[in-house]
Scaffold this active site. Structure first.
Site, PDB file in Angstrom:
ATOM      1  N   PHE A   1     -12.283  21.063  -7.204  1.00  0.00           N
ATOM      2  CA  PHE A   1     -12.664  21.385  -8.580  1.00  0.00           C
ATOM      3  C   PHE A   1     -11.822  22.521  -9.162  1.00  0.00           C
ATOM      4  CE2 PHE A   1     -15.913  23.995 -11.068  1.00  0.00           C
ATOM      5  CZ  PHE A   1     -15.642  23.370 -12.263  1.00  0.00           C
TER       6      PHE A   1
ATOM      7  N   SER B   1      -4.731  14.941  -3.974  1.00  0.00           N
ATOM      8  CA  SER B   1      -5.079  15.483  -5.290  1.00  0.00           C
ATOM      9  C   SER B   1      -5.241  14.340  -6.278  1.00  0.00           C
ATOM     10  CB  SER B   1      -3.998  16.439  -5.786  1.00  0.00           C
ATOM     11  OG  SER B   1      -4.198  16.746  -7.154  1.00  0.00           O
TER      12      SER B   1
ATOM     13  N   ASP C   1      -4.986  20.497   7.271  1.00  0.00           N
ATOM     14  CA  ASP C   1      -6.341  20.992   7.496  1.00  0.00           C
ATOM     15  C   ASP C   1      -6.227  22.395   8.079  1.00  0.00           C
ATOM     16  OD1 ASP C   1      -8.943  21.560   8.453  1.00  0.00           O
ATOM     17  OD2 ASP C   1      -9.348  19.430   8.772  1.00  0.00           O
TER      18      ASP C   1
ATOM     19  N   TYR D   1     -22.912  30.275   4.595  1.00  0.00           N
ATOM     20  CA  TYR D   1     -21.761  30.308   3.693  1.00  0.00           C
ATOM     21  C   TYR D   1     -21.382  31.755   3.384  1.00  0.00           C
ATOM     22  CZ  TYR D   1     -19.072  30.091  -0.629  1.00  0.00           C
ATOM     23  OH  TYR D   1     -18.110  30.265  -1.586  1.00  0.00           O
TER      24      TYR D   1
ATOM     25  N   LYS E   1     -18.002  33.784   4.608  1.00  0.00           N
ATOM     26  CA  LYS E   1     -17.071  34.335   3.621  1.00  0.00           C
ATOM     27  C   LYS E   1     -16.835  35.832   3.865  1.00  0.00           C
ATOM     28  CE  LYS E   1     -15.398  31.292   0.723  1.00  0.00           C
ATOM     29  NZ  LYS E   1     -13.942  31.112   0.573  1.00  0.00           N
TER      30      LYS E   1
ATOM     31  N   GLY F   1     -33.960  16.682 -21.735  1.00  0.00           N
ATOM     32  CA  GLY F   1     -35.159  16.972 -22.525  1.00  0.00           C
ATOM     33  C   GLY F   1     -36.439  16.921 -21.729  1.00  0.00           C
TER      34      GLY F   1
ATOM     35  N   TYR G   1     -17.266  30.393 -15.893  1.00  0.00           N
ATOM     36  CA  TYR G   1     -16.634  29.156 -16.343  1.00  0.00           C
ATOM     37  C   TYR G   1     -15.301  28.989 -15.631  1.00  0.00           C
ATOM     38  CZ  TYR G   1     -14.378  25.713 -19.323  1.00  0.00           C
ATOM     39  OH  TYR G   1     -13.705  24.609 -19.777  1.00  0.00           O
ATOM     40  N   VAL G   2     -15.026  27.768 -15.170  1.00  0.00           N
ATOM     41  CA  VAL G   2     -13.837  27.510 -14.362  1.00  0.00           C
ATOM     42  C   VAL G   2     -12.545  27.908 -15.078  1.00  0.00           C
ATOM     43  CG1 VAL G   2     -13.632  25.095 -15.114  1.00  0.00           C
ATOM     44  CG2 VAL G   2     -12.711  25.792 -12.878  1.00  0.00           C
TER      45      VAL G   2
END
Length: 332
Positions: free
Chosen positions: A17, A39, A50, A134, A138, A185, A201-202
């Site tokens: 992403f 990609s 990898d 996670y 990290k 909704g 936001y990316v």
């Protein structure tokens, strides 16, 4: 003035992403991408590799900077040892490959998950208290990078970015699931909705990485990243109501009842082997205060989009002018 094409940049984990947005933003640079997956947009500059296998990490000659995005980050990874195989050992392997190629500059995407939940707006100097594997993995990766940097601090440049939850077009993570529920909704708030949520936001994350690449500052630099000001859950839902032109039910589900529902879905998931968008972890995250201090980065970097603009762009792309043939990225 130095040409953008004069130095090579190696992206590792650029097929996902954030990486796909980054490759697009850097298309005028001399870049290559290493990823275990092809990609969807830039396969012509992508090679298979990898980071769990040192022999598979090929860094081209004359590479100046490595941007390490590759990570195991979903909520539901099994076995949990994968977090450490990829995020910790994989980072060690990348650093060894950089040493073998003489690369001294690294940009690494970490996470605010290293701070844990319900912390009071932690800045970069806050204690680490990760609540899941996670976040733990990290933080361990950051420690490894700091040790690598301190072996030769005079000549190295390290930027560690700790973004909050990242959202944007084509992503199918927790934020997308939330936006989808609200946009339908049929969403009902769990808890009072006053808990603040830092989001990123990316497009702003990618702009920040590009900014750090262009600055080329020596030293060890750590930055939280979140788009400001933070929205409460009530403010977030109001923003979506405004863009989608909908009106949500005013009923709020008590927190304990919401957690019980999450545990029920956990139990069904174990029995059936299926994964659901609702779980106790996601309810806990939804109701938690996840607010992070990013004053440091915003003193030297101007985000190209406001949080509201990022949300509007995502809602427009995903729920107003949708495309059936979209490439999608599943995460979290």
């Amino acid at each position: 003035m130095q040409s953008k094409l004069s130095s090579k940049i190696q992206i590792i984990g650029g097929s996902g992403f954030v990486g796909s947005f980054l490759l697009e933003a850097l298309k005028d640079f001399n870049i290559s991408n290493l990823d275990k997956n092809p990609s969807p947009f830039f396969d012509n500059i992508t090679v298979n590799g990898d980071i769990r296998n040192l022999d598979k990490i090929k860094i081209p000659k004359f590479t100046e900077t490595v941007v390490l995005l590759a990570a195991e980050h979903r909520d539901d990874v099994s076995p949990t040892s994968l977090y450490y195989d990829v995020n910790v050992q994989g980072t060690k392997n990348v650093l060894k490959a950089m040493d073998n190629s003489g690369v001294k500059n690294l940009i690494f995407t970490s996470s605010v998950a290293i701070y844990g939940l319900n912390k009071e707006n932690p800045d970069e100097n806050h204690d680490q208290d990760p609540f899941n594997h996670y976040g733990k993995s990290k933080w361990e990766a950051e420690v490894v990078i700091k040790e690598w940097y301190e072996n030769d601090p005079t000549h190295k440049s390290v930027t560690i970015l700790r973004p909050t939850v990242i959202f944007g077009e084509r992503n199918r993570g927790n934020v997308y699931n939330l936006l989808k529920q609200i946009s339908s909704g049929r969403f009902m708030m769990i808890g009072k909705g006053q808990n603040k949520k830092s989001m990123a936001y990316v497009g702003n994350i990618v702009a920040l990485i590009k900014d750090r690449l262009e600055k080329k500052e020596l030293g060890h630099h750590v930055f939280n990243y979140a788009d400001k000001p933070d929205f409460s859950m009530v403010e977030l839902t109001q923003t979506i109501e405004e863009k989608m032109k909908i009106k949500l039910p005013s009923i709020k589900i008590p927190y304990l009842l919401g957690m019980m529902g999450g545990y029920c879905f956990d139990f069904i998931s174990v029995l059936s082997g299926k994964k659901f968008s609702i779980s106790s972890v996601r309810v806990k995250k939804f109701c938690a205060t996840t607010q992070f201090d990013s004053d440091k980065v915003h003193r030297s970097f101007k985000s190209p989009y406001t949080l509201k603009e990022g949300l509007y762009k995502t809602l427009e792309h995903e729920f107003i002018n949708t495309k059936k043939d979209e490439v999608l990225f599943y995460s979290e």
